[in-house]
Design a protein around this motif. Structure first.
Motif, PDB file in Angstrom:
ATOM      1  N   LEU A 104       0.828  -1.205   0.000  1.00 44.67           N
ATOM      2  CA  LEU A 104       0.000   0.000   0.000  1.00 44.67           C
ATOM      3  C   LEU A 104       0.864   1.257   0.000  1.00 44.67           C
ATOM      4  O   LEU A 104       0.583   2.217  -0.738  1.00 44.67           O
ATOM      5  CB  LEU A 104      -0.922   0.006   1.222  1.00 44.67           C
ATOM      6  N   VAL A 105       1.909   1.272   0.835  1.00 44.31           N
ATOM      7  CA  VAL A 105       2.800   2.433   0.879  1.00 44.31           C
ATOM      8  C   VAL A 105       3.560   2.549  -0.441  1.00 44.31           C
ATOM      9  O   VAL A 105       3.721   3.650  -0.992  1.00 44.31           O
ATOM     10  CB  VAL A 105       3.774   2.345   2.070  1.00 44.31           C
ATOM     11  N   PHE A 106       4.022   1.418  -0.971  1.00 46.59           N
ATOM     12  CA  PHE A 106       4.716   1.422  -2.261  1.00 46.59           C
ATOM     13  C   PHE A 106       3.837   2.032  -3.352  1.00 46.59           C
ATOM     14  O   PHE A 106       4.283   2.870  -4.140  1.00 46.59           O
ATOM     15  CB  PHE A 106       5.117   0.001  -2.657  1.00 46.59           C
ATOM     16  N   ASP A 107       2.589   1.601  -3.405  1.00 40.51           N
ATOM     17  CA  ASP A 107       1.685   2.107  -4.446  1.00 40.51           C
ATOM     18  C   ASP A 107       1.516   3.620  -4.334  1.00 40.51           C
ATOM     19  O   ASP A 107       1.452   4.319  -5.348  1.00 40.51           O
ATOM     20  CB  ASP A 107       0.322   1.416  -4.348  1.00 40.51           C
ATOM     21  N   LYS A 108       1.437   4.122  -3.108  1.00 39.70           N
ATOM     22  CA  LYS A 108       1.316   5.570  -2.906  1.00 39.70           C
ATOM     23  C   LYS A 108       2.559   6.279  -3.422  1.00 39.70           C
ATOM     24  O   LYS A 108       2.464   7.284  -4.151  1.00 39.70           O
ATOM     25  CB  LYS A 108       1.105   5.865  -1.425  1.00 39.70           C
ATOM     26  N   LEU A 109       3.726   5.784  -3.042  1.00 33.40           N
ATOM     27  CA  LEU A 109       4.975   6.427  -3.439  1.00 33.40           C
ATOM     28  C   LEU A 109       5.190   6.338  -4.947  1.00 33.40           C
ATOM     29  O   LEU A 109       5.569   7.328  -5.594  1.00 33.40           O
ATOM     30  CB  LEU A 109       6.145   5.788  -2.700  1.00 33.40           C
ATOM     31  N   ALA A 110       4.961   5.167  -5.506  1.00 36.72           N
ATOM     32  CA  ALA A 110       5.127   4.991  -6.949  1.00 36.72           C
ATOM     33  C   ALA A 110       4.146   5.886  -7.701  1.00 36.72           C
ATOM     34  O   ALA A 110       4.484   6.457  -8.752  1.00 36.72           O
ATOM     35  CB  ALA A 110       4.925   3.528  -7.327  1.00 36.72           C
ATOM     36  N   GLY A 111       2.938   6.002  -7.174  1.00 40.48           N
ATOM     37  CA  GLY A 111       1.945   6.862  -7.806  1.00 40.48           C
ATOM     38  C   GLY A 111       2.315   8.335  -7.756  1.00 40.48           C
ATOM     39  O   GLY A 111       1.792   9.133  -8.534  1.00 40.48           O
ATOM     40  N   CYS A 112       3.204   8.695  -6.830  1.00 38.73           N
ATOM     41  CA  CYS A 112       3.669  10.079  -6.729  1.00 38.73           C
ATOM     42  C   CYS A 112       4.958  10.309  -7.513  1.00 38.73           C
ATOM     43  O   CYS A 112       5.496  11.420  -7.494  1.00 38.73           O
ATOM     44  CB  CYS A 112       3.895  10.448  -5.260  1.00 38.73           C
ATOM     45  N   GLY A 113       5.451   9.265  -8.188  1.00 36.69           N
ATOM     46  CA  GLY A 113       6.618   9.433  -9.037  1.00 36.69           C
ATOM     47  C   GLY A 113       7.921   8.872  -8.505  1.00 36.69           C
ATOM     48  O   GLY A 113       8.973   9.050  -9.126  1.00 36.69           O
ATOM     49  N   PHE A 114       7.896   8.184  -7.356  1.00 37.70           N
ATOM     50  CA  PHE A 114       9.126   7.569  -6.855  1.00 37.70           C
ATOM     51  C   PHE A 114       9.563   6.439  -7.785  1.00 37.70           C
ATOM     52  O   PHE A 114       8.717   5.648  -8.227  1.00 37.70           O
ATOM     53  CB  PHE A 114       8.899   6.978  -5.461  1.00 37.70           C
ATOM     54  N   PRO A 115      10.850   6.322  -8.072  1.00 40.18           N
ATOM     55  CA  PRO A 115      11.330   5.135  -8.794  1.00 40.18           C
ATOM     56  C   PRO A 115      10.995   3.880  -7.998  1.00 40.18           C
ATOM     57  O   PRO A 115      10.965   3.907  -6.766  1.00 40.18           O
ATOM     58  CB  PRO A 115      12.852   5.353  -8.865  1.00 40.18           C
ATOM     59  N   ALA A 116      10.747   2.784  -8.702  1.00 34.68           N
ATOM     60  CA  ALA A 116      10.277   1.561  -8.041  1.00 34.68           C
ATOM     61  C   ALA A 116      11.207   1.094  -6.927  1.00 34.68           C
ATOM     62  O   ALA A 116      10.748   0.737  -5.836  1.00 34.68           O
ATOM     63  CB  ALA A 116      10.089   0.455  -9.077  1.00 34.68           C
ATOM     64  N   GLY A 117      12.509   1.089  -7.180  1.00 36.09           N
ATOM     65  CA  GLY A 117      13.442   0.615  -6.166  1.00 36.09           C
ATOM     66  C   GLY A 117      13.386   1.452  -4.904  1.00 36.09           C
ATOM     67  O   GLY A 117      13.357   0.923  -3.786  1.00 36.09           O
TER      68      GLY A 117
END
Length: 210
Positions: free
Chosen positions: A134-147
């Protein structure tokens, strides 16, 4: 059928609350029966494996319960740093209002059964991994690189879980609030602006970054 479903649900919720307050080892099958106002026969009807199978169902229930709180905090704040702060504040408030007894049953059960290749450990891992996602999806959705998104998500969940235990032991919400502030600072340090309302979000990636 409705009565059977209601009885099973009562058993699961009662077990989740008991695990939350006194852990797996300290919770007995008779106590679960008394707390849920169910007979031992009903418990073994729904959970033939006894206490361990009830605990697995309770851990999954608690995992989904926390996931709902986390999802709401993440969805209500466009800024992921503010979302993390909101989540830790909610946890701190709930822990304080419970008199410092309603900790995380997933963490409690995981610690008590460490080293065992059991269904309880697998249920705990599933819960923790789902929160990270859930946290990953939020961060990725805001433009964070996947790693980076995966590493920060792992850091967030691990830090929050540890802070919750520390807050409970010290009967003080500051460990959770301080952890929230520092996690928010970590998220902001990447310098990625949250998406504007209505803007297209980047597609999330798998843990491997593909």
């Amino acid at each position: 059928m409705q009565t059977e479903t209601s009885t099973r649900d009562r058993i699961v919720v009662a077990a989740a609350r008991l695990l939350q307050r006194q852990g797996y080892v300290g919770t007995g099958i008779k106590q679960i029966a008394a707390e849920s106002q169910a007979t031992l026969g009903s418990i073994y009807h729904f959970f033939p494996g006894g206490k361990e199978t009830v605990a697995v169902a309770a851990i999954r229930y608690s995992g989904q319960e926390f996931a709902s709180l986390l999802r709401e905090a993440l969805d209500n704040e466009a800024d992921p740093a503010e979302a993390v702060l909101s989540c830790t504040r909610q946890l701190a408030s709930g822990l304080r209002e419970s008199g410092w007894v309603d900790g995380c049953p997933v963490t409690a059960a995981a610690l008590e059964t460490l080293g065992a290749d059991s269904d309880i450990q697998r249920a705990c891992a599933e819960a923790l991994n789902s929160w990270e996602r859930l946290v990953f999806d939020k961060l990725a959705g805001c433009g964070f690189p996947a790693g980076d998104a995966w590493e920060v998500a792992t850091t967030v969940i691990n830090a929050v879980e540890g802070a919750e235990v520390t807050a409970q032991v010290n009967r003080n919400e500051e460990p959770l609030l301080a952890t929230g502030r520092q996690l928010a600072r970590l998220v902001r340090s990447y310098g990625i602006e949250p998406p504007r309302p209505g803007a297209d979000r980047p597609r999330s990636a798998s843990r491997s970054g593909t």
